[in-house]
Design an enzyme around this catalytic site. Sequence first.
Site: not given
Length: 534
Positions: A48, A50-51, A55, A172, A175
């Site tokens: 989404m 906003s790395l 990420h 990842g 989550d």
Amino acid sequence: MRLLTTVAALRCYLNKRRWESRLTASEEQILDSMTSWYQTAIGLVPTMGSLHQGHLSLIERARHENSTVIVSIFINPLQFGPNEDYGRYPRTLEQDRQLCEQGGVDAIFAPSPEELGIPQKNIQESQVTQVIPPSVMISGLCGHSRLGHFQGVATIVTKLLNLVQPDRAYFGQKDGQQLAVIKRLVADLDLPVEIVACPTVREASGLACSSRNQYLTAQEKQQAAVLYRGLLQAEAAFKAGVRYSSRLREVVRQELAKVSSVLVEYIELVEPTTLMPLDKIQEEGMLAIAARLGSTRLIDNTILRDRQPIIAIDGPAGAGKSTVARQVATKLGLVYLDTGAMYRAVTWLVLQQGIAIDDDCAIAELASKCKIELTPSQDLQSPVRVWINDTDVTQNIRTIEVTSQVSAIAAQAAVRQALVKQQQRWGKRGGLVAEGRDIGTHVFPDAEVKIFLTASVGERARRRQQDFQKQGQPEVSLEQLEKDIAERDWKDSTRKVSPLQKAADAVELQTDGLSISDVASQIVDYYQQRLSQW
């Protein structure tokens, strides 16, 4: 690097990449239909935006394993509730673009909600076709307070997988509930993609990397690290023998209570795959936390496994993996799982039934139906007897004919999927040594000890020639063996399905000039060193 914002451009780009990959192969490779398509592997990293470093670790893994890497950046309105932070979620496309370029990404797919046909509404208000995961997986943990969240995640992930059609998609472990839902989605819908779970990346304090961390002040970041400290306390209790959920959760709760500004939403112990609540860990459990610090919601988790360690030994053909693995297993009293023998057994059956090596469909049919058994043997040269469909093929699978074709058979997705399922079932309780080409990266990515054995082509050719002589096989020149081994290295390293690669956390051992005993001793020493740290 390309920035694509429309579905039409994405499809055009992917078609072009696939075609270019075929054209760049040599004439010899193009004639070999089994290998000409390997270089087109596509890896997708859904984000989404906003790395952050988490990420980037996904991108690095994808870059290592695929010829084309696509990063999607889409702030999905369907997974935000009415009172959540969709409107203020960080939007940093230019910064993300720079990070992707530095990471070697080939293309960013950053569509608007309108381009994907997604209204800027939450899932309950949306009229879009939805993907609904099993209710038992989305009613607990984060699903309890984030109604509709995982339906929104499942819907957009399915859409992205359909648009990009990647060979692998990277998520990842932080989550954990999302990861389990996506794996289940892919399995239930028979989507032809491998979901790759990557370890949680943490800041120096232990705080799990998250795009929402930027909501936190410097002081709050230090306070938020208590989540990780709570998990560490639970890990220590688990290693000390605590197995019951109530006790493990209480250990975490006591640690979190030390920071009064952290408001706990839940502390739960669940089975990592099904997300069913656990009273006691029998094999493994995911201990998960959600908490609020100010207006910021934070999540974290750890996997607790009650099993003996697994030793994963990878490396190219002729590096001595099988002999070393057998010795290591014997010295440590572990089970030797001869995965290579399983692929050889399928190859033998293919040849026995006269099936063409490039007849993928017939081979897929055969692999999905065959029954392979591995049984211990008193024979030191063949400590594992191999049976396929009730036929003992222990000696048959070591012939030159089988050796020359096994790489092509093992590269076929259906064969690997069928055999990897069996291997992972055997590895559930650990306590084994497995060797192959993708054991540490694909079969047992969570193995406690990972070794990458290698040797020069000349050394491996000499070893292979000696093996053939001992087995009474026809004489093969060193020159021919070196050529065969070099070709096998290329095939194994560039195949689309689970290529030969050194795991990022593997220890490499160059074995030229070393005896089997020397190599086995080094691995045993490393195992015992690691064991003392657990």
